[in-house]
Design an enzyme around this catalytic site. Structure first.
Site, PDB file in Angstrom:
ATOM      1  N   THR A   1       0.828  -1.171   0.080  1.00 39.18           N
ATOM      2  CA  THR A   1       0.075  -0.092   0.069  1.00 39.18           C
ATOM      3  C   THR A   1       1.048   1.242  -0.046  1.00 39.18           C
ATOM      4  OG1 THR A   1      -1.741  -1.083   1.173  1.00 39.18           O
ATOM      5  CG2 THR A   1      -1.758   1.169   1.125  1.00 39.18           C
TER       6      THR A   1
ATOM      7  N   PHE B   1       1.264   5.186   0.765  1.00 40.15           N
ATOM      8  CA  PHE B   1       0.396   6.189   1.598  1.00 40.15           C
ATOM      9  C   PHE B   1       1.100   7.556   1.207  1.00 40.15           C
ATOM     10  CE2 PHE B   1       0.056   2.293   3.820  1.00 40.15           C
ATOM     11  CZ  PHE B   1      -1.112   2.613   4.684  1.00 40.15           C
TER      12      PHE B   1
END
Length: 398
Positions: free
Chosen positions: A283, A285
């Site tokens: 992921t 960010f």
């Protein structure tokens, strides 16, 4: 969306040499942020008081607060004037004082810890991302993505670290919309490897489980494993919240898909590790702040923009060509329908079509002349253009 329509919804901007000072909000408790409108007037009064105090300090010192800006800021004046981080005004004196890319430290100047907002509860992957981005920070949980944006804007925290895309699940569209709605700037990025675990209360075995709770993305990323175990899947708001629920209610037939950190925090047993179907589960960010940073050329930089175009054949091709002509690598492009005016009638009466905003990331710093020329070229036919941030790329090994 035209710039004039954005101007009407503009929020108050702080003077260029406004500096955050310790206040009562520096002692914000470690609880999830959830704003109550009754306190809005009080917060505004505190901000105005800080502004007046800061103005008095500057008048007593006889300075304008700009002398300490790093070298290179003056050279960027023309670039920032053409492509302001604040889409409403092109006057540099109305913009917040930017941070230098060399000032992206883990602590604020007086040695106190940065307070970093994230969405979720303790044990969330977002908390791990916040601590990776700012290792010595005080991570502050927020109930919703909107709350994290507002916490930074209202000076309750110093930064926010929020997910923008996942290698398996794709983009987090909600945060793309919030980037345009709020007045924050991207000052960095951080990538986090997501490693899912199957958690349960002590004494519970895998054979005892009938169902499992987690975020919808986490459940889909572990589909093969959960199907093999024959577990009924139930979606909740976040992974750590699922672990907290299982532990708090002492459930015996229900497990959770969450991080190993959540297991430690809520006293759960890890029944299985790395249960995601794909080991390359990462992921990305974004690190958000009230002020932009001054981009540099001392390391690889990435720039994020949002723009809109008139409808017509080849218009998007022309927009992308401004980068290809200058050998600038586009790493991502995302389209989102214009929320306030999603549909427009075509000129040839052949129906109605969507109006889109395009979010794009490219590998170049706004300090590079080629990037400035590309955006000048794009401005010639874009109906709207805003720079969301120019920031160092995360080159660390996941």
């Amino acid at each position: 969306m035209a710039a004039s329509s954005v101007a009407r919804s503009a929020t108050t901007r702080f003077p260029p040499n406004f500096v955050s000072k310790p206040s009562q909000s520096d002692h914000f408790p470690k609880t999830a942020l959830n704003f109550d409108p009754r306190f809005k007037r009080c917060r505004i009064a505190l901000v105005l008081a800080s502004l007046r105090s800061d103005d008095n300090d500057r008048s007593r010192n006889g300075g304008d607060g700009h002398n300490h800006l790093v070298g290179g800021a003056l050279e960027l004046d023309s670039a920032l004037e053409d492509f302001p981080y604040d889409v409403v005004s092109k006057d540099l004196h109305t913009l917040p004082r930017p941070l230098s890319s060399t000032h992206l430290s883990n602590s604020v100047s007086d040695g106190s810890r940065l307070r970093v907002a994230y969405q979720g509860v303790r044990g969330a992957y977002s908390e791990s991302a916040a601590e990776k981005a700012y290792p010595n920070c005080e991570a502050v949980p927020c109930e919703q993505f909107d709350t994290a944006f507002e916490a930074v804007e209202r000076w309750l925290v110093d930064r926010a670290v929020l997910p923008i895309e996942n290698s398996l699940g794709g983009s987090i569209h909600r945060n793309y919309d919030l980037l345009l709605r709020h007045r924050l700037h991207i000052v960095g990025e951080v990538k986090l490897a997501v490693r899912h675990c199957l958690l349960a209360n002590h004494g519970v075995e895998v054979e005892d489980l009938k169902r499992v709770l987690s975020h919808p993305q986490a459940l889909s990323q572990c589909e093969h494993t959960l199907t093999k175990l024959g577990l009924v899947r139930e979606a909740v708001d976040d992974t750590a919240g699922a672990a907290k629920h299982v532990a708090f209610h002492k459930l015996k037939n229900t497990g959770a898909v969450a991080s190993s950190a959540a297991a430690d925090i809520y006293g759960l047993t890890i029944l299985a590790q790395d249960i995601q179907d794909d080991c390359d589960n990462v992921t990305r960010f974004l690190m958000l702040a009230r002020e932009p940073i001054i981009p540099g050329t001392d390391r690889p930089f990435k720039t994020s923009i949002v723009f809109s175009l008139e409808e017509g054949p080849g218009v998007l091709f022309k927009a992308l060509a401004v980068f290809a002509l200058r050998q600038i690598n586009l790493t991502k492009i995302e389209s989102r329908p214009l929320r306030k005016q999603p549909l427009r009638a075509s000129d040839d009466n052949n129906g109605r079509y969507f109006d889109y905003l395009f979010y794009a990331d490219f590998e170049a710093s706004m300090a590079d002349q080629s990037a400035q020329n590309a955006l000048r070229h794009l401005k010639e036919f874009a109906t709207f253009l805003r720079v969301l941030g120019s920031y160092p790329m995360d080159r660390s090994m996941i």
